[in-house]
Design a protein around this motif. Structure first.
Motif: not given
Length: 290
Positions: A60-61, A53-57, A101-104
């Motif tokens: 480093a995108l 499941i994707s949790y965003g980016f 960890n993601n960008r948020l």
């Protein structure tokens, strides 16, 4: 006479050899039959399969993909009836709360660690499914969390949590709440709006008079005010005019799972000032607009 005895002996040896060959052929046939039956036997194995499941980016995108997993049967040589009999009996045996960890910023994802076979056709009940927090760290701890499995008297229905509470786990950044199902119950419909226990704590003043002596005792009063949880379908479609014809228009918003009108009950108690206070409790939950 000697010739007759020789012929009889030869016939006996021939009969014995034929009997041995017949037994050998029967044995080979039996072994082949058993092998074919074993090859055709339904084999079921409850296994964890990968479900990313994707949790965003991240910063480093790059895509933050988490393998949360799923429990499914690996079925071999099974008929359609046998496949249906297994149903959804392959369930999680343990979870892990893993940090990412993601960008948020940092977040925790619940990941299925292992699976096992469980008879979910029995009555609705709470089953202990441990949750491991902060794995691969000095803060690792196994919490005795639960899940709800089972059916409504063996028929269609949903086994849902009727009382929940958080278990506090301490990690490197302080305490975190981990959801835990305390008790389970059945509702007659799938994906329905229903009431669960939810408690509020209030101070209550108890005043008693005995032999002209008045005694005031302050105690904690736990009030089960309840709350509404679950999902509701989209509201009913309305027939509205459109280009000189009437068409059915589905509303964009869903109905809200909320306390049913006239089902609320006021719970009364005496507060610390000696006045009568009241708390509204949820009696029943329905899907409604607004």
């Amino acid at each position: 006479t000697t010739a007759c005895l020789a012929v009889a002996a030869a016939l006996g040896e021939l009969s014995l050899e034929m009997s041995k060959r017949a037994r050998l052929a029967y044995g080979l046939g039996f072994v082949m039959t058993m092998a074919l039956q074993a090859a055709a036997q339904c084999i079921a194995s409850c296994e964890r399969v990968s479900v990313p499941i994707s949790y965003g980016f991240d910063a480093a995108l790059r895509s933050v993909d988490v393998d949360v997993g799923s429990c499914r049967y690996d079925l071999k040589n099974c008929s359609a009836e046998e496949v249906a009999a297994f149903g959804s009996n392959c369930v999680p045996q343990a979870y892990e709360l893993r940090p990412f960890n993601n960008r948020l910023g940092p977040f925790l994802a619940r990941v299925i660690k292992s699976c096992y076979s469980l008879d979910v056709n029995s009555k609705c009940q709470r089953v202990e499914v441990p949750t491991i927090v902060f794995p691969d760290s000095p803060y690792r701890k196994m919490l005795r969390t639960g899940a709800c499995y089972g059916k409504l008297n063996g028929s269609e229905g949903s086994c849902v949590p009727t009382n929940e509470a958080n278990i506090i786990a301490h990690g490197p950044n302080g305490p975190i709440p981990v959801p835990n199902m305390l008790s389970c119950g059945c509702i007659a419909q799938e994906g329905c709006c229903y009431r669960v226990d939810h408690f509020e704590s209030h101070w209550q003043l108890n005043v008693t008079t005995t032999n002209n002596v008045t005694t005031s005792i302050v105690s904690e009063e736990l009030i089960n005010v309840g709350k509404c949880v679950g999902s509701c379908p989209l509201g009913p479609a309305r027939c509205i005019p459109s280009d000189d014809v009437c068409t059915w228009r589905q509303p964009a918003s869903r109905l809200k799972c909320a306390s049913a009108p006239q089902s609320s009950v006021l719970y009364k108690y005496t507060d610390l000032s000696g006045a009568t206070a009241s708390v509204a409790t949820v009696g029943r939950c329905d899907c409604r607009t607004g």
